[in-house]
Design a protein around this motif. Structure first.
Motif, PDB file in Angstrom:
ATOM      1  N   PRO A  28       0.798  -1.231   0.000  1.00 43.92           N
ATOM      2  CA  PRO A  28       0.000   0.000   0.000  1.00 43.92           C
ATOM      3  C   PRO A  28       0.830   1.281   0.000  1.00 43.92           C
ATOM      4  CG  PRO A  28      -0.888  -1.575   1.573  1.00 43.92           C
ATOM      5  CD  PRO A  28       0.423  -2.138   1.104  1.00 43.92           C
ATOM      6  N   ASP A  29       2.021   1.245   0.627  1.00 47.80           N
ATOM      7  CA  ASP A  29       2.868   2.437   0.728  1.00 47.80           C
ATOM      8  C   ASP A  29       4.118   2.319  -0.141  1.00 47.80           C
ATOM      9  OD1 ASP A  29       1.289   3.808   2.815  1.00 47.80           O
ATOM     10  OD2 ASP A  29       1.922   2.110   4.054  1.00 47.80           O
ATOM     11  N   GLU A  30       4.045   1.542  -1.200  1.00 49.99           N
ATOM     12  CA  GLU A  30       5.225   1.263  -2.008  1.00 49.99           C
ATOM     13  C   GLU A  30       4.940   1.445  -3.496  1.00 49.99           C
ATOM     14  OE1 GLU A  30       7.261  -2.225   0.757  1.00 49.99           O
ATOM     15  OE2 GLU A  30       5.763  -2.767  -0.757  1.00 49.99           O
ATOM     16  N   VAL A  31       6.020   1.605  -4.259  1.00 54.36           N
ATOM     17  CA  VAL A  31       5.940   1.522  -5.714  1.00 54.36           C
ATOM     18  C   VAL A  31       6.889   0.425  -6.179  1.00 54.36           C
ATOM     19  CG1 VAL A  31       5.372   3.966  -5.985  1.00 54.36           C
ATOM     20  CG2 VAL A  31       7.767   3.241  -6.146  1.00 54.36           C
ATOM     21  N   ARG A  32       6.540  -0.196  -7.297  1.00 59.28           N
ATOM     22  CA  ARG A  32       7.445  -1.149  -7.927  1.00 59.28           C
ATOM     23  C   ARG A  32       8.004  -0.517  -9.183  1.00 59.28           C
ATOM     24  NH1 ARG A  32       5.821  -7.044 -10.352  1.00 59.28           N
ATOM     25  NH2 ARG A  32       5.176  -5.728 -12.118  1.00 59.28           N
ATOM     26  N   VAL A  33       9.317  -0.665  -9.357  1.00 60.10           N
ATOM     27  CA  VAL A  33      10.007  -0.116 -10.519  1.00 60.10           C
ATOM     28  C   VAL A  33      10.506  -1.260 -11.388  1.00 60.10           C
ATOM     29  CG1 VAL A  33      11.943   1.307 -11.310  1.00 60.10           C
ATOM     30  CG2 VAL A  33      10.729   1.903  -9.183  1.00 60.10           C
ATOM     31  N   ARG A  34      10.180  -1.208 -12.664  1.00 62.78           N
ATOM     32  CA  ARG A  34      10.776  -2.123 -13.634  1.00 62.78           C
ATOM     33  C   ARG A  34      12.126  -1.546 -14.007  1.00 62.78           C
ATOM     34  NH1 ARG A  34      10.655  -1.592 -18.929  1.00 62.78           N
ATOM     35  NH2 ARG A  34       8.725  -0.388 -18.973  1.00 62.78           N
ATOM     36  N   GLY A  66      23.735  -4.668  -5.371  1.00 57.35           N
ATOM     37  CA  GLY A  66      23.708  -3.342  -5.972  1.00 57.35           C
ATOM     38  C   GLY A  66      22.787  -2.376  -5.255  1.00 57.35           C
ATOM     39  N   TYR A  67      22.955  -1.092  -5.586  1.00 59.35           N
ATOM     40  CA  TYR A  67      22.183  -0.027  -4.948  1.00 59.35           C
ATOM     41  C   TYR A  67      21.524   0.900  -5.967  1.00 59.35           C
ATOM     42  CZ  TYR A  67      21.097   4.015  -1.990  1.00 59.35           C
ATOM     43  OH  TYR A  67      20.450   5.035  -1.345  1.00 59.35           O
ATOM     44  N   ASP A  68      22.285   1.413  -6.929  1.00 53.81           N
ATOM     45  CA  ASP A  68      21.765   2.389  -7.890  1.00 53.81           C
ATOM     46  C   ASP A  68      20.903   1.732  -8.967  1.00 53.81           C
ATOM     47  OD1 ASP A  68      23.283   4.285  -6.571  1.00 53.81           O
ATOM     48  OD2 ASP A  68      24.726   4.586  -8.196  1.00 53.81           O
ATOM     49  N   PHE A  69      19.777   2.353  -9.298  1.00 53.37           N
ATOM     50  CA  PHE A  69      18.948   1.831 -10.383  1.00 53.37           C
ATOM     51  C   PHE A  69      18.201   2.973 -11.066  1.00 53.37           C
ATOM     52  CE2 PHE A  69      16.076   1.956  -6.760  1.00 53.37           C
ATOM     53  CZ  PHE A  69      14.916   2.491  -7.304  1.00 53.37           C
ATOM     54  N   ALA A  70      17.735   2.687 -12.282  1.00 51.08           N
ATOM     55  CA  ALA A  70      16.814   3.570 -12.997  1.00 51.08           C
ATOM     56  C   ALA A  70      15.827   2.698 -13.743  1.00 51.08           C
ATOM     57  CB  ALA A  70      17.568   4.479 -13.969  1.00 51.08           C
ATOM     58  N   GLY A  71      14.629   3.212 -13.958  1.00 49.31           N
ATOM     59  CA  GLY A  71      13.624   2.440 -14.667  1.00 49.31           C
ATOM     60  C   GLY A  71      12.290   3.155 -14.717  1.00 49.31           C
ATOM     61  N   VAL A  72      11.223   2.371 -14.747  1.00 47.77           N
ATOM     62  CA  VAL A  72       9.871   2.901 -14.922  1.00 47.77           C
ATOM     63  C   VAL A  72       8.952   2.303 -13.856  1.00 47.77           C
ATOM     64  CG1 VAL A  72       7.910   3.093 -16.499  1.00 47.77           C
ATOM     65  CG2 VAL A  72      10.244   3.126 -17.410  1.00 47.77           C
ATOM     66  N   VAL A  73       8.171   3.141 -13.208  1.00 47.43           N
ATOM     67  CA  VAL A  73       7.202   2.655 -12.225  1.00 47.43           C
ATOM     68  C   VAL A  73       6.144   1.820 -12.937  1.00 47.43           C
ATOM     69  CG1 VAL A  73       5.413   3.337 -10.581  1.00 47.43           C
ATOM     70  CG2 VAL A  73       7.568   4.617 -10.673  1.00 47.43           C
ATOM     71  N   ASP A  74       5.905   0.590 -12.444  1.00 50.40           N
ATOM     72  CA  ASP A  74       4.866  -0.240 -13.068  1.00 50.40           C
ATOM     73  C   ASP A  74       3.812  -0.736 -12.080  1.00 50.40           C
ATOM     74  OD1 ASP A  74       6.234  -2.284 -11.788  1.00 50.40           O
ATOM     75  OD2 ASP A  74       6.566  -3.481 -13.597  1.00 50.40           O
ATOM     76  N   GLU A  75       3.970  -0.452 -10.800  1.00 47.15           N
ATOM     77  CA  GLU A  75       2.929  -0.704  -9.813  1.00 47.15           C
ATOM     78  C   GLU A  75       2.965   0.401  -8.764  1.00 47.15           C
ATOM     79  OE1 GLU A  75       2.617  -5.624  -9.650  1.00 47.15           O
ATOM     80  OE2 GLU A  75       3.118  -4.461  -7.853  1.00 47.15           O
ATOM     81  N   VAL A  76       1.814   0.854  -8.321  1.00 49.93           N
ATOM     82  CA  VAL A  76       1.728   1.911  -7.316  1.00 49.93           C
ATOM     83  C   VAL A  76       0.749   1.474  -6.235  1.00 49.93           C
ATOM     84  CG1 VAL A  76       1.076   4.307  -6.870  1.00 49.93           C
ATOM     85  CG2 VAL A  76       2.256   3.716  -8.994  1.00 49.93           C
ATOM     86  N   GLY A  77       1.199   1.535  -4.964  1.00 46.12           N
ATOM     87  CA  GLY A  77       0.340   1.177  -3.855  1.00 46.12           C
ATOM     88  C   GLY A  77      -0.796   2.166  -3.650  1.00 46.12           C
ATOM     89  N   ALA A  78      -1.846   1.707  -2.980  1.00 40.61           N
ATOM     90  CA  ALA A  78      -3.068   2.496  -2.828  1.00 40.61           C
ATOM     91  C   ALA A  78      -2.854   3.795  -2.064  1.00 40.61           C
ATOM     92  CB  ALA A  78      -4.137   1.647  -2.126  1.00 40.61           C
ATOM     93  N   HIS A  79      -1.859   3.849  -1.180  1.00 39.96           N
ATOM     94  CA  HIS A  79      -1.640   5.030  -0.352  1.00 39.96           C
ATOM     95  C   HIS A  79      -0.587   5.980  -0.923  1.00 39.96           C
ATOM     96  CE1 HIS A  79      -2.957   2.351   3.286  1.00 39.96           C
ATOM     97  NE2 HIS A  79      -3.965   2.646   2.466  1.00 39.96           N
ATOM     98  N   VAL A 103      11.200  -2.833  -5.363  1.00 41.38           N
ATOM     99  CA  VAL A 103      10.089  -2.233  -4.618  1.00 41.38           C
ATOM    100  C   VAL A 103      10.657  -1.240  -3.618  1.00 41.38           C
ATOM    101  CG1 VAL A 103       8.216  -2.675  -2.984  1.00 41.38           C
ATOM    102  CG2 VAL A 103       8.579  -4.218  -4.922  1.00 41.38           C
ATOM    103  N   VAL A 104      10.126  -0.009  -3.635  1.00 42.91           N
ATOM    104  CA  VAL A 104      10.614   1.073  -2.786  1.00 42.91           C
ATOM    105  C   VAL A 104       9.446   1.666  -2.014  1.00 42.91           C
ATOM    106  CG1 VAL A 104      11.796   3.308  -2.734  1.00 42.91           C
ATOM    107  CG2 VAL A 104      12.457   1.595  -4.429  1.00 42.91           C
ATOM    108  N   ARG A 105       9.661   1.936  -0.750  1.00 44.85           N
ATOM    109  CA  ARG A 105       8.631   2.540   0.094  1.00 44.85           C
ATOM    110  C   ARG A 105       8.518   4.034  -0.208  1.00 44.85           C
ATOM    111  NH1 ARG A 105       5.869   1.304   4.695  1.00 44.85           N
ATOM    112  NH2 ARG A 105       5.342   3.022   6.094  1.00 44.85           N
TER     113      ARG A 105
END
Length: 314
Positions: A28-34, A66-79, A103-105
């Motif tokens: 709910p409080d997270e996004v997923r990045v491809r 690894g730590y650094d990344f770039a990409g595109v958000v493909d899922e967004v939590g409800a909150h 997945v990042v909060r």
């Protein structure tokens, strides 16, 4: 399924494996990045090889990489607010970045930040910014370079060093950068005056700057910090990022987590204005992660190394 680079025991590049793993999903409080591109840093292979360093960063085996990344958000939590499916982003995810999905909060914090990637900045460049860019910003903020300064930069040809050199020059400072002879021409491209590291460094710096050095930052060990102290630079105008918690002579220890909240925006603005260049030394497909880390660990790379993931997966 999704893919991720993982390791089950500490060690060199040989412990890294690309595996199919369960596909993560945003809470709910997270996004997923491809993830399309992940950037490599010396700390990545250091954490994978050294249990004591891993513990400092809260990493335990088995772990991702690894730590650094770039990409595109493909899922967004409800909150979640501020991010939407389709947004281009870049950020940090400790021990999880080299994977098809991260997945990042949200809201994020300084340890795992997430930024929108501006149009005009490629994912390859964006994936190099979280560690190197923010560490450079923090190292310079600690010493406050300004017009008229002569700044001594230790390890100027490394991934952080090329950011420090250019940002210090943008602040109006003269930059003298320590490096190996083979990187001198590379450093001159970014406005630095190169000087060989090693015994006799203080004498070589005096020859280049007889009027003195007014500030310094050491991006590799303590040689440059100790040299700056010997040259009479006040400890409050010397910073280090790799000297441990107690650097010599009371100089300032810092790191990317200390960077100001607006630092990434300023770095991106400088890139878009053509005032800051990010050299990509090599790009490897994720299947060649061991080769990429071997090259990174050799510490002879001029610029950044990135890992590409197939953007059509997931």
């Amino acid at each position: 399924m999704s893919r991720a680079v993982v390791y089950e025991t500490f060690g060199g590049p040989e412990v890294l494996e690309l595996r199919d793993v369960p596909e993560p999903h945003a809470g709910p409080d997270e996004v997923r990045v491809r993830v399309t591109v992940a950037g490599l840093n010396p700390m990545d292979w250091g954490i994978a090889a050294q249990p004591e360093l891993a513990a400092r960063f809260g990493v335990a085996v088995p772990s991702g990489f690894g730590y650094d990344f770039a990409g595109v958000v493909d899922e967004v939590g409800a909150h979640v607010t501020g991010f939407a499916v389709g947004d281009r982003v870049h950020g940090g995810a400790m021990g999880r970045a080299v994977a098809d999905h991260v997945v990042v909060r949200v809201p994020t914090d300084s340890t795992e930040p997430l930024w929108h990637t501006p149009e005009g900045i490629s994912d390859e460049v964006a994936a190099t910014l979280p560690v190197a860019g923010m560490t450079a910003a923090a190292a310079l903020a600690a010493i406050g370079p300004r017009s008229g300064d002569t700044v001594l930069v230790g390890g100027a040809a490394g991934g952080v060093g090329v950011f420090v050199t250019q940002l210090a020059r943008l602040a109006g400072a003269r930059v003298i950068g320590t490096a190996g002879q083979g990187t001198f021409d590379f450093l001159r491209r970014f406005g630095a005056e190169p000087v060989a590291y090693g015994p006799g460094l203080a004498d070589r710096v005096r020859a280049l700057a007889p009027e003195g050095v007014s500030a310094a930052t050491d991006l590799f060990g303590v040689e440059t910090a100790e040299t700056a102290l010997a040259l009479g630079v006040p400890p409050e105008r010397i910073s280090t990022i790799a000297a441990g918690p107690t650097p010599p002579g009371g100089v300032r220890a810092t790191g990317g987590f200390d960077a100001s909240p607006d630092a990434m925006g300023r770095i991106c603005d400088a890139i878009l204005a053509g005032a800051l260049t990010v050299p990509i030394a090599a790009a490897f497909p994720v299947e060649q992660i061991r080769d990429a880390v071997t090259l990174q660990a050799g510490r002879h790379v001029h610029g950044k190394i990135v890992i590409t993931l197939r953007p059509d997966r997931g």
